[in-house]
Design a protein around this motif. Sequence first.
Motif, PDB file in Angstrom:
ATOM      1  N   GLU A  39     -44.154 -59.510 -16.596  1.00 31.69           N
ATOM      2  CA  GLU A  39     -45.816 -58.900 -16.386  1.00 31.69           C
ATOM      3  C   GLU A  39     -45.856 -58.913 -14.874  1.00 31.69           C
ATOM      4  OE1 GLU A  39     -47.579 -57.461 -18.212  1.00 31.69           O
ATOM      5  OE2 GLU A  39     -46.234 -57.999 -19.971  1.00 31.69           O
ATOM      6  N   PRO A  40     -46.266 -57.979 -14.176  1.00 31.15           N
ATOM      7  CA  PRO A  40     -46.528 -58.056 -12.892  1.00 31.15           C
ATOM      8  C   PRO A  40     -47.705 -58.935 -12.571  1.00 31.15           C
ATOM      9  CG  PRO A  40     -47.485 -56.089 -13.647  1.00 31.15           C
ATOM     10  CD  PRO A  40     -46.439 -56.623 -14.774  1.00 31.15           C
ATOM     11  N   SER A  41     -47.560 -59.351 -11.235  1.00 31.72           N
ATOM     12  CA  SER A  41     -48.223 -60.432 -10.753  1.00 31.72           C
ATOM     13  C   SER A  41     -48.498 -60.109  -9.198  1.00 31.72           C
ATOM     14  CB  SER A  41     -48.083 -61.986 -10.806  1.00 31.72           C
ATOM     15  OG  SER A  41     -46.980 -62.346 -10.310  1.00 31.72           O
ATOM     16  N   SER A  42     -49.095 -61.045  -8.517  1.00 34.61           N
ATOM     17  CA  SER A  42     -49.207 -60.939  -7.175  1.00 34.61           C
ATOM     18  C   SER A  42     -48.060 -61.320  -6.253  1.00 34.61           C
ATOM     19  CB  SER A  42     -50.357 -61.623  -6.629  1.00 34.61           C
ATOM     20  OG  SER A  42     -50.450 -62.944  -6.970  1.00 34.61           O
ATOM     21  N   ALA A  43     -47.249 -62.228  -7.200  1.00 37.74           N
ATOM     22  CA  ALA A  43     -46.023 -62.671  -6.677  1.00 37.74           C
ATOM     23  C   ALA A  43     -44.872 -61.909  -7.034  1.00 37.74           C
ATOM     24  CB  ALA A  43     -45.830 -64.074  -7.039  1.00 37.74           C
ATOM     25  N   THR A  44     -45.206 -60.798  -7.685  1.00 37.42           N
ATOM     26  CA  THR A  44     -43.820 -60.116  -8.325  1.00 37.42           C
ATOM     27  C   THR A  44     -42.925 -59.688  -7.094  1.00 37.42           C
ATOM     28  OG1 THR A  44     -44.908 -59.527 -10.155  1.00 37.42           O
ATOM     29  CG2 THR A  44     -43.082 -58.088  -9.802  1.00 37.42           C
ATOM     30  N   ALA A  45     -41.739 -59.558  -7.119  1.00 36.80           N
ATOM     31  CA  ALA A  45     -40.565 -59.091  -6.184  1.00 36.80           C
ATOM     32  C   ALA A  45     -40.061 -58.155  -6.813  1.00 36.80           C
ATOM     33  CB  ALA A  45     -39.929 -60.170  -5.433  1.00 36.80           C
ATOM     34  N   TYR A  46     -40.440 -56.647  -6.547  1.00 35.67           N
ATOM     35  CA  TYR A  46     -39.730 -55.681  -7.368  1.00 35.67           C
ATOM     36  C   TYR A  46     -38.513 -55.092  -6.501  1.00 35.67           C
ATOM     37  CZ  TYR A  46     -43.954 -54.928  -9.823  1.00 35.67           C
ATOM     38  OH  TYR A  46     -44.948 -55.025 -10.729  1.00 35.67           O
ATOM     39  N   PRO A  47     -37.443 -54.712  -7.105  1.00 39.06           N
ATOM     40  CA  PRO A  47     -36.335 -54.339  -6.338  1.00 39.06           C
ATOM     41  C   PRO A  47     -36.346 -53.107  -5.553  1.00 39.06           C
ATOM     42  CG  PRO A  47     -36.242 -53.573  -8.794  1.00 39.06           C
ATOM     43  CD  PRO A  47     -37.615 -54.400  -8.591  1.00 39.06           C
ATOM     44  N   GLU A  48     -35.909 -52.924  -4.469  1.00 36.85           N
ATOM     45  CA  GLU A  48     -35.984 -51.714  -3.582  1.00 36.85           C
ATOM     46  C   GLU A  48     -35.648 -50.565  -4.329  1.00 36.85           C
ATOM     47  OE1 GLU A  48     -34.018 -50.115   0.458  1.00 36.85           O
ATOM     48  OE2 GLU A  48     -33.023 -51.981  -0.359  1.00 36.85           O
ATOM     49  N   ALA A  49     -36.713 -49.528  -3.878  1.00 42.12           N
ATOM     50  CA  ALA A  49     -36.820 -48.183  -4.745  1.00 42.12           C
ATOM     51  C   ALA A  49     -35.328 -47.302  -4.074  1.00 42.12           C
ATOM     52  CB  ALA A  49     -37.916 -47.661  -4.563  1.00 42.12           C
ATOM     53  N   THR A  50     -34.244 -47.510  -4.917  1.00 41.35           N
ATOM     54  CA  THR A  50     -33.159 -46.701  -4.612  1.00 41.35           C
ATOM     55  C   THR A  50     -32.483 -46.134  -5.717  1.00 41.35           C
ATOM     56  OG1 THR A  50     -31.699 -48.770  -5.198  1.00 41.35           O
ATOM     57  CG2 THR A  50     -32.653 -48.696  -3.015  1.00 41.35           C
ATOM     58  N   LYS A  51     -33.192 -46.086  -6.965  1.00 40.07           N
ATOM     59  CA  LYS A  51     -32.772 -45.344  -8.114  1.00 40.07           C
ATOM     60  C   LYS A  51     -33.711 -44.065  -8.556  1.00 40.07           C
ATOM     61  CE  LYS A  51     -30.254 -48.990  -8.734  1.00 40.07           C
ATOM     62  NZ  LYS A  51     -28.616 -48.866  -8.596  1.00 40.07           N
ATOM     63  N   GLY A  52     -32.765 -43.187  -9.054  1.00 44.41           N
ATOM     64  CA  GLY A  52     -33.355 -41.887  -9.312  1.00 44.41           C
ATOM     65  C   GLY A  52     -33.378 -41.002  -7.993  1.00 44.41           C
ATOM     66  N   ALA A  53     -33.145 -39.440  -8.614  1.00 47.80           N
ATOM     67  CA  ALA A  53     -33.194 -38.427  -7.606  1.00 47.80           C
ATOM     68  C   ALA A  53     -34.867 -38.050  -7.149  1.00 47.80           C
ATOM     69  CB  ALA A  53     -32.571 -37.326  -8.275  1.00 47.80           C
ATOM     70  N   ALA A 339     -41.055 -48.328 -13.632  1.00 52.01           N
ATOM     71  CA  ALA A 339     -40.552 -47.563 -12.371  1.00 52.01           C
ATOM     72  C   ALA A 339     -40.373 -48.642 -11.421  1.00 52.01           C
ATOM     73  CB  ALA A 339     -41.268 -46.245 -12.024  1.00 52.01           C
ATOM     74  N   ARG A 340     -41.330 -49.309 -11.056  1.00 56.69           N
ATOM     75  CA  ARG A 340     -41.184 -50.304  -9.954  1.00 56.69           C
ATOM     76  C   ARG A 340     -40.326 -51.298 -10.302  1.00 56.69           C
ATOM     77  NH1 ARG A 340     -46.691 -52.391  -7.654  1.00 56.69           N
ATOM     78  NH2 ARG A 340     -45.412 -52.213  -5.726  1.00 56.69           N
ATOM     79  N   GLU A 341     -40.272 -51.897 -11.607  1.00 56.04           N
ATOM     80  CA  GLU A 341     -39.469 -53.104 -12.007  1.00 56.04           C
ATOM     81  C   GLU A 341     -37.696 -52.742 -12.048  1.00 56.04           C
ATOM     82  OE1 GLU A 341     -40.311 -54.232 -15.930  1.00 56.04           O
ATOM     83  OE2 GLU A 341     -42.252 -55.034 -15.558  1.00 56.04           O
ATOM     84  N   HIS A 342     -37.510 -51.369 -12.085  1.00 57.75           N
ATOM     85  CA  HIS A 342     -36.058 -50.695 -12.175  1.00 57.75           C
ATOM     86  C   HIS A 342     -35.798 -50.159 -10.846  1.00 57.75           C
ATOM     87  CE1 HIS A 342     -35.068 -51.869 -16.315  1.00 57.75           C
ATOM     88  NE2 HIS A 342     -36.485 -51.672 -16.524  1.00 57.75           N
ATOM     89  N   GLY A 343     -36.510 -50.137  -9.872  1.00 60.49           N
ATOM     90  CA  GLY A 343     -36.358 -49.433  -8.680  1.00 60.49           C
ATOM     91  C   GLY A 343     -36.340 -47.968  -8.564  1.00 60.49           C
ATOM     92  N   ILE A 344     -37.113 -47.493  -9.239  1.00 61.17           N
ATOM     93  CA  ILE A 344     -37.045 -45.835  -9.408  1.00 61.17           C
ATOM     94  C   ILE A 344     -37.888 -45.364  -8.152  1.00 61.17           C
ATOM     95  CG2 ILE A 344     -37.836 -43.864 -10.750  1.00 61.17           C
ATOM     96  CD1 ILE A 344     -35.346 -45.423 -11.853  1.00 61.17           C
TER      97      ILE A 344
END
Length: 946
Positions: A39-53, A339-344
């Motif tokens: 679950e997202p929170s203020s401390a969530t570190a999402y991966p860099e958005a590098t996936k998907g066209a 989308a944010r969790e998977h770097g889309i």
Amino acid sequence: MTNLHRRRRAAAVLAAAALAAAPLVGVSGAHAAPDAPREPSSATAYPEATKGATIDWFASAYPSLSEGSVFETVTIERFEYLLKKNTGRWAFLIGGPEDAHIQDAIAHIDAVAKAEGIEKVYNFDPNLDGEALSVFDLTGYNLYSADNAGKDQFLDLGERLVTEYLSKDAETPFRLAADPARPDQRVAADHPYFFVYDAAGGASNRIVDALVTPPGDLSAPGAEAAYRADVKRVLDSASLDVDTQWDFLSTEHNRRHFERYVRNADPAVEASNRKRFGGDIFEAERDLAGGDEDDFRIQNITYPELIEILDSDGDFVLLFGGTWCHNTAAIIQQTAQYAREHGIKKVYNFDFSLDSTGNGGTLDKHIRDNAFRAISSVQQQTRPAHLYGEILERLANAQTQYRILDTETGIQSVSPVRYYEDGVVPNPSDLAEGQKLARKIQVGHVLSYNRAGDAPVLDQAIRSDWTNPEAGNPPAPQYAGNVEYMTEWWFTAGHDASFDAADADHLRGSVNVTQVSGQNVLQNQRNFAREGLREIRDVIAGVAGGYESSVTASGLPTSVGAGEATPLTAQIDVTSLFGGYYSDRTASAQTAPLTGTRPLTGTVSISVDDEQVAEVEIDADRSTTVTGEIPALSAGSHRIGYAYSGGNGGLVAGAEASHDLQVVAESATVTLSAPASLTYGAGGTATATVTEGATGTATLNGLPGGPLEADLDQGTATFAIPASLAAGDYVLTAGYAGDDTYASATSSASALTVAKGLTVSSSSSVSTTFGKAGTLTVRVNSPSEAVTGDVRLSGVGTAQTKALSGGAVTFALPKTLAVKKYSASIDYLGSANLRPSKSQVSYTVAKGAVSKVTFTRTKTPTSKKSGGALVKVSVGSGLPSATGTIKLVIKKGATTRTVTKKLSKGSASVALPKLTRGTWTVSTQYLGSTTYASAKAKTVKLKVVR
């Protein structure tokens, strides 16, 4: 569930990790439990958005532009959303790449805007299809309709833009002129193409500055500089604001949800609605955690942008649906989160309703419907349905709930979209001629797309080939077909909640939960929503390369003897965020919920020096025993590895790990001595005896939680089998890790059965009286552990089952139990580790006491006439009325008269006999019944005067 993972490319297998000593090491580290997204929170570190066209539509549509321009398209909905704001100043460019003047000017506008530090110039193309479907002028547009019904709907949009917003300026307004073909319809005949708009400009000052006349020949001497100066003047006419995708989508989804389901003039009703239907769909604190508005991953796009995406290379994530659609509102927040969790990088959002007003059958701006509709019983072409057809031609293998033809099987009702190539009707007198059919995608709907190959739709969030887990494992098909996830925000927001009678309104929507059937409906709706969200997450994870996995092993040797083959037995465990959750109920089923988990697929294997020596299919619980043989090896250092292949059509990535395997000169033997049976809670001891002279450690394998380890003492290691070992069957082996002289070794298997622990159920006899509620307390004891589980009480009233708490449970028994001595049967139902137990106890209900007996004279008797009285026998609240007989004894001196009467509903009207003059005494007695004991009323005097 969807089975469209065949084109997903599995992520590269993770690099092997060198392990110095212990084999119990995984590659990826710990993951959450299956089907438990963080679950997202203020401390969530999402991966860099590098996936998907992604695409840069402006750089593609305008050859003079480079990538990263200041322009952003707005749909007609977003254009009007900006125009009608109370505050804000926006720079607008009106027109599209089909306009040669815009082609000439746009790079200059971009250059000046960047030089001036302008972040955004919003581009609205009145040609909604990017060609000729203009809300300002449809002269000659190909819609075959005698009364222009379809065209009028589009032109009404343009007229509203001008009348309500763009004409409200004294100096540079948009101007309307009559359409010669339809004098009653006005079109925009003269308007600026580049301007700064002030939403707070009132009725006469909204266009701050503008360019109306398109630039001439910009190659002429000085023309470019002069034009750029004009652009700079417009851009510098006011400080400009930025309205992000987050601003627009979060505001409109929240607004529409609030107005549709929550708003009420009564604050109490509004608060109740918020509890039932959920609060805001988007919340900045939650949905922007770890990023800002510019990092919001969903982008609302126009029709030309969608076509550009569908004609571009790469894996794209698409969300079909609009702010008007409550089913889209149900999934858009979670789609953004995944989308944010998977770097889309982007989820592109397109609305089939070009003005986002809805999908009603008479709304011709909604392109996902037939080109023709009946007007005054005449079929007329009112809708540019070919625009939808062009989308579905590219989504050639899309699955939908609706089917196209009667000849298709396994899909639900027939309802195609009927359209014509380029919107041209070959023969208006025969509408079947040239007619094409497209599958009807319901919204909201998430899919992934890559135009390469014969199956451009990589995956969809759709329930297909629905299965029934009660039919076996793996599940057998319940029916073949598709169901799209048409759910609601309150169900997705509460998809992990359970019904709580103390808070029955919590995210229930309009479901009536007063009955169990309604509670089942609510939970099945939530389960359906949960399944849909997991499918959306799978679609997005697939574009990101699949779910990562990790692999660990226990029981693998770290050393073996040289020159001889060595049998091995190891336990391989795989961990992955892939959940596979599904519900086996229709969304509104009144039957009890039934859910399951689709298994992880793939194989686990063991290799020595990169040569595979064993491979088996992964078990349903993701923990698999692998047996094989290590081949004869030369003395020295070797590598033993273990791997998971990846599975579920590439949705779950593979993983591997390895550690050093030392091959030494001396072999060793291990003998295991362990009990064949134990009782839960008792524990036990096992010993491993290793070849004389061996040193180091030994392990006891086969217990949950991994092997036990003990040091060798004169060749023997002793292991304490814990008392907490769950009841069940186990296969134990002892392992020796080896030392510098002796190789590792494994004992033969030893079977251990842990029987369930004993329990004793007890209670004390209870005596009570009718009319008084009673209780019966049951205690369940065990020498093994504090007892939990359920106890069933039967034989005394309606059977009851309740859970133990602290080893005891108290049953409440009603005050209306019939008078008798009961033999109460107490059954402890057992648990995974404890045996059931039973006992009997008496529960006695004696006759109850009535509250009061009263005598009321209603007619005084005389010596010539009889009299009357009313006798009442009162009982406690909620108890059945007294029955039986009352007896009156009337006395004066030696004279006695007796009257009896049956009670009816607790009272009796009694005829009093004729009595001589004088004072008589009346004694009233209730003689009792099978339920109530006898009782007397207060003796009264009765005076007869004549």
